[in-house]
Design a protein around this motif. Structure first.
Motif, PDB file in Angstrom:
ATOM      1  N   GLU A   1       0.833  -1.205   0.000  1.00 46.00           N
ATOM      2  CA  GLU A   1       0.000   0.000   0.000  1.00 46.00           C
ATOM      3  C   GLU A   1       0.867   1.255   0.000  1.00 46.00           C
ATOM      4  N   GLU A   2       1.873   1.240   0.836  1.00 54.08           N
ATOM      5  CA  GLU A   2       2.752   2.405   0.978  1.00 54.08           C
ATOM      6  C   GLU A   2       3.515   2.721  -0.308  1.00 54.08           C
ATOM      7  N   ARG A   3       3.915   1.665  -1.024  1.00 56.21           N
ATOM      8  CA  ARG A   3       4.796   1.874  -2.180  1.00 56.21           C
ATOM      9  C   ARG A   3       4.120   1.630  -3.527  1.00 56.21           C
ATOM     10  N   GLY A   4       2.831   1.335  -3.509  1.00 60.35           N
ATOM     11  CA  GLY A   4       2.088   1.239  -4.760  1.00 60.35           C
ATOM     12  C   GLY A   4       2.230  -0.072  -5.509  1.00 60.35           C
ATOM     13  N   TYR A   5       2.538  -1.147  -4.802  1.00 58.99           N
ATOM     14  CA  TYR A   5       2.669  -2.457  -5.444  1.00 58.99           C
ATOM     15  C   TYR A   5       1.338  -3.199  -5.430  1.00 58.99           C
ATOM     16  N   ILE A   6       1.065  -3.906  -6.527  1.00 61.62           N
ATOM     17  CA  ILE A   6       0.027  -4.931  -6.528  1.00 61.62           C
ATOM     18  C   ILE A   6       0.707  -6.221  -6.095  1.00 61.62           C
ATOM     19  N   MET A   7       0.003  -7.028  -5.331  1.00 56.77           N
ATOM     20  CA  MET A   7       0.583  -8.262  -4.806  1.00 56.77           C
ATOM     21  C   MET A   7      -0.386  -9.412  -5.060  1.00 56.77           C
ATOM     22  N   ALA A   8       0.142 -10.553  -5.452  1.00 58.82           N
ATOM     23  CA  ALA A   8      -0.677 -11.762  -5.636  1.00 58.82           C
ATOM     24  C   ALA A   8       0.046 -12.955  -5.039  1.00 58.82           C
ATOM     25  N   ALA A   9      -0.714 -13.796  -4.331  1.00 57.74           N
ATOM     26  CA  ALA A   9      -0.145 -14.988  -3.699  1.00 57.74           C
ATOM     27  C   ALA A   9      -0.951 -16.209  -4.136  1.00 57.74           C
ATOM     28  N   PRO A  10      -0.388 -17.059  -4.978  1.00 58.20           N
ATOM     29  CA  PRO A  10      -1.088 -18.273  -5.405  1.00 58.20           C
ATOM     30  C   PRO A  10      -1.065 -19.360  -4.341  1.00 58.20           C
ATOM     31  N   MET A  11      -1.970 -20.314  -4.477  1.00 62.40           N
ATOM     32  CA  MET A  11      -1.941 -21.495  -3.630  1.00 62.40           C
ATOM     33  C   MET A  11      -0.765 -22.391  -3.998  1.00 62.40           C
ATOM     34  N   GLY A  12      -0.429 -22.450  -5.291  1.00 61.44           N
ATOM     35  CA  GLY A  12       0.606 -23.382  -5.725  1.00 61.44           C
ATOM     36  C   GLY A  12       0.105 -24.810  -5.776  1.00 61.44           C
ATOM     37  N   TYR A  13      -1.196 -24.955  -6.034  1.00 57.11           N
ATOM     38  CA  TYR A  13      -1.889 -26.231  -6.203  1.00 57.11           C
ATOM     39  C   TYR A  13      -2.096 -26.987  -4.894  1.00 57.11           C
ATOM     40  N   ARG A  14      -1.034 -27.207  -4.125  1.00 55.85           N
ATOM     41  CA  ARG A  14      -1.139 -27.908  -2.851  1.00 55.85           C
ATOM     42  C   ARG A  14      -0.247 -27.213  -1.832  1.00 55.85           C
ATOM     43  N   GLU A  15      -0.494 -27.465  -0.563  1.00 55.39           N
ATOM     44  CA  GLU A  15       0.331 -26.859   0.486  1.00 55.39           C
ATOM     45  C   GLU A  15       1.777 -27.305   0.407  1.00 55.39           C
ATOM     46  N   ASP A  16       2.014 -28.422  -0.283  1.00 56.37           N
ATOM     47  CA  ASP A  16       3.372 -28.925  -0.468  1.00 56.37           C
ATOM     48  C   ASP A  16       3.709 -29.068  -1.945  1.00 56.37           C
ATOM     49  N   GLY A  17       3.068 -28.240  -2.792  1.00 55.75           N
ATOM     50  CA  GLY A  17       3.221 -28.374  -4.236  1.00 55.75           C
ATOM     51  C   GLY A  17       4.641 -28.188  -4.724  1.00 55.75           C
ATOM     52  N   GLY A  18       5.362 -27.255  -4.126  1.00 56.91           N
ATOM     53  CA  GLY A  18       6.774 -27.070  -4.449  1.00 56.91           C
ATOM     54  C   GLY A  18       7.066 -26.236  -5.668  1.00 56.91           C
ATOM     55  N   TYR A  19       6.022 -25.773  -6.397  1.00 58.95           N
ATOM     56  CA  TYR A  19       6.211 -24.864  -7.529  1.00 58.95           C
ATOM     57  C   TYR A  19       7.114 -25.448  -8.617  1.00 58.95           C
ATOM     58  N   GLY A  20       7.102 -26.779  -8.768  1.00 59.71           N
ATOM     59  CA  GLY A  20       7.920 -27.419  -9.775  1.00 59.71           C
ATOM     60  C   GLY A  20       9.285 -27.842  -9.283  1.00 59.71           C
ATOM     61  N   ALA A  21       9.648 -27.445  -8.056  1.00 56.19           N
ATOM     62  CA  ALA A  21      10.971 -27.790  -7.525  1.00 56.19           C
ATOM     63  C   ALA A  21      10.931 -29.106  -6.759  1.00 56.19           C
ATOM     64  N   MET A  22       9.964 -29.269  -5.856  1.00 58.63           N
ATOM     65  CA  MET A  22       9.889 -30.474  -5.029  1.00 58.63           C
ATOM     66  C   MET A  22       9.418 -31.663  -5.852  1.00 58.63           C
ATOM     67  N   GLY A  23      10.266 -32.646  -5.965  1.00 55.46           N
ATOM     68  CA  GLY A  23       9.904 -33.837  -6.722  1.00 55.46           C
ATOM     69  C   GLY A  23      10.084 -33.674  -8.218  1.00 55.46           C
ATOM     70  N   GLY A  24      10.436 -32.453  -8.645  1.00 58.39           N
ATOM     71  CA  GLY A  24      10.683 -32.244 -10.068  1.00 58.39           C
ATOM     72  C   GLY A  24       9.438 -31.814 -10.814  1.00 58.39           C
ATOM     73  N   ARG A  25       9.641 -31.203 -11.972  1.00 61.24           N
ATOM     74  CA  ARG A  25       8.543 -30.713 -12.794  1.00 61.24           C
ATOM     75  C   ARG A  25       7.827 -31.848 -13.518  1.00 61.24           C
ATOM     76  N   ASN A  26       8.421 -33.053 -13.517  1.00 60.70           N
ATOM     77  CA  ASN A  26       7.821 -34.167 -14.237  1.00 60.70           C
ATOM     78  C   ASN A  26       6.768 -34.894 -13.408  1.00 60.70           C
ATOM     79  N   THR A  27       6.499 -34.473 -12.194  1.00 57.89           N
ATOM     80  CA  THR A  27       5.404 -35.037 -11.410  1.00 57.89           C
ATOM     81  C   THR A  27       4.157 -34.191 -11.625  1.00 57.89           C
ATOM     82  N   HIS A  28       2.997 -34.819 -11.489  1.00 55.72           N
ATOM     83  CA  HIS A  28       1.742 -34.073 -11.677  1.00 55.72           C
ATOM     84  C   HIS A  28       1.640 -32.929 -10.669  1.00 55.72           C
ATOM     85  N   ARG A  29       1.971 -33.216  -9.413  1.00 59.53           N
ATOM     86  CA  ARG A  29       1.867 -32.194  -8.373  1.00 59.53           C
ATOM     87  C   ARG A  29       2.798 -31.022  -8.682  1.00 59.53           C
ATOM     88  N   GLY A  30       4.046 -31.330  -9.050  1.00 57.43           N
ATOM     89  CA  GLY A  30       4.989 -30.264  -9.358  1.00 57.43           C
ATOM     90  C   GLY A  30       4.575 -29.466 -10.580  1.00 57.43           C
TER      91      GLY A  30
END
Length: 505
Positions: free
Chosen positions: A343-372
């Motif tokens: 608010e102070e500095r004029g930024y828009i902010m967005a926070a995704p779920m990342g599919y699951r609480e342990d989704g890992g954003y493609g890092a955990m378990g690798g991008r070749n898993t469905h969850r990742g």
């Protein structure tokens, strides 16, 4: 690379949720590592070495049942309960209902099964032999009991009433799970836990619980929301249907109940259903939703739009990634101070779920898993929606995260190096070999040197690799800093860094 993924899974953590659904393997790792760090007994520490070796082998071979068994053993040892046949049997139990959100007009079915098979007891182990006698000498039964919700993880709340006593329970609940249907007509509206206790004349052997939310008139409200979504503008259909999809996922153990507030979520959906263009010109802190087609689910994401937002002016955007066990609300917590700074500095902010609480954003378990894959896709879809719905400065899109979110920050920077103006990983780790790909992106890295959850060596290695590539990097290593306290105290510095950097042309 496999070794890096296993170390990542064994390392990352954040604050655990009070969820009754079976924790994921990554969440169990969270609990295990936290408990292990507090143990001082050298004998138990020696046993942890054997457990960790067995865990690595089970992770590498994809034997999740064995992973759960070893993690359960480690946690049982860490809290001083020991590990025998009884502890193993109890850890294997899992209770589930066919519908966690019950309208009193319909009955509920509860089932008891096992997450992994229990190994045969060793003959010279007295506690195990005693349990074997319990199995062999007296038939097993199950009590179905209504409790108040647990106040702490895996700690039952106050017992309210016994619902049923079920005879003839199998000792092998994988082959022959228990199922019992009961009436909720006389149960008042409220949040509960249903527990199933396995016992016989020799005593209680083990138990497991699952959440139950009783609401009169729930089915009528669900039907009304479905009808409203069909008539609503396509842009808000997912917002209307989100609580229904979340209730389905909780009932099917796809997601933990966690902090899901069924009353608030349904009320919000009902408001959207009757309000024309509810998000037009909306500023401040609010939640949105969209349909993730490849997953067949509705994904939530949190948005902050500063009061200074003007359609005719381009605005900077921060994508903020939560840690393991968190959700789309986590980075909006007051302790981080991100909404106030936005608010102070004029930024828009967005926070995704990342599919699951342990989704890992493609890092955990690798991008070749469905969850990742879905976790990474969720982040990029939210970014695309923000670009589409707001006037975003394409040269000022920033990516940051805490713990697992920091790991995801470095992972997504490697996959999409041409998008980000700067990065802000906090208490993370990464693969130094990938830094060549995103060495052109300015980065501010924060870590505490006393972090027992994600050791500081992860950030040090990344910073060293970045410096070898002559990257623009500011590294803040907090003396005595732990895993969580370092983020709030350095958030304004991260915003300062973002203020100073635009994407290279």
């Amino acid at each position: 690379m496999k070794r890096f993924i296993v170390l990542l899974l064994l390392a990352i953590t954040t604050t655990p949720l009070m969820a009754e659904a079976p924790p994921s393997v990554a969440m169990l790792n969270l609990f295990y590592n936290g408990m292990k760090a507090r143990v001082t007994d050298d004998t138990i520490k020696t046993q942890f070495k054997d457990i960790d070796a067995a865990l690595r082998d089970a992770f590498m071979s994809g034997r999740n049942g064995e992973v759960r068994r070893h993690l359960s053993k480690g946690m049982s040892l860490a809290i001083g309960r020991g590990w025998g046949h009884k502890q193993e049997y109890e850890a294997s139990l899992i209770a589930r209902t066919d519908n966690a959100f019950a309208d009193p007009t319909l009955p509920v079915t509860i089932r008891l099964s096992q997450l992994f098979p229990v190994k045969a007891p060793v003959a010279n182990d007295a506690p195990q032999t005693m349990l074997t006698a319990q199995f062999e000498d007296a038939p097993l039964r199950a009590r179905v009991v209504l409790h108040e919700p647990p106040q702490r993880f895996n700690q039952p709340g106050k017992k309210l009433q016994e619902i049923a006593d079920v005879p003839g329970l199998s000792s092998d609940l994988i082959e022959s799970p228990m199922a019992y249907q009961f009436d909720v007509t006389d149960i008042e509206d409220g949040n509960y836990q249903i527990r199933v206790e396995v016992y016989n004349e020799n005593g209680t052997i083990g138990s497991s619980g699952t959440p139950l939310f009783v609401r009169a008139g729930l089915n009528k409200r669900i039907t009304a929301l479905r009808a409203a979504a069909k008539e609503a503008d396509e842009s808000v259909q997912a917002d209307i249907l989100y609580p229904l999809d979340m209730m389905r996922k909780i009932s099917h153990d796809i997601m933990a109940a966690g902090r899901f507030d069924v009353d608030a979520e349904i009320a919000a959906a009902e408001y959207i259903a009757v309000t024309k263009k509810p998000f037009k010109n909306k500023t401040g802190d609010f939640e949105r939703h969209y349909y993730l087609e490849d997953a067949g689910e509705i994904m939530p994401y949190r948005v902050y739009v500063p009061a200074s937002y003007k359609k005719g002016k381009r605005h900077p955007l921060i994508i903020a990634l939560h840690g393991l066990g968190g959700n789309e609300d986590s980075m909006f917590a007051r302790r981080y101070g991100m909404t106030a700074l936005s608010e102070e500095r004029g930024y828009i902010m967005a926070a995704p779920m990342g599919y699951r609480e342990d989704g890992g954003y493609g890092a955990m378990g690798g991008r070749n898993t469905h969850r990742g894959e879905m976790s990474e896709q969720d982040v990029m879809n939210v970014l695309a929606r923000m670009r589409d719905q707001y006037n975003i400065d394409e040269d000022r899109i920033y990516l940051m995260g805490h713990s697992m979110g920091a790991i995801g920050t470095w992972s997504l920077a490697a996959q999409y190096p041409d998008i980000w103006a700067a990065l802000g990983p906090i208490a993370g780790l990464g693969d130094p070999a990938t830094t060549q790909v995103f060495k052109h992106i300015p980065q501010i890295v924060v870590h505490g040197d006393a972090d027992n959850t994600v050791p500081v060596g992860g950030s040090r290695a990344m910073v060293e690799a970045l410096k070898l590539h002559e990257a623009t990097v500011t590294y803040i290593e907090v003396p005595g800093g732990g895993h969580t306290n370092i983020a709030p105290m350095n958030m304004s510095k991260i915003f300062d860094f973002f203020d100073e950097h635009r994407r290279e042309s």
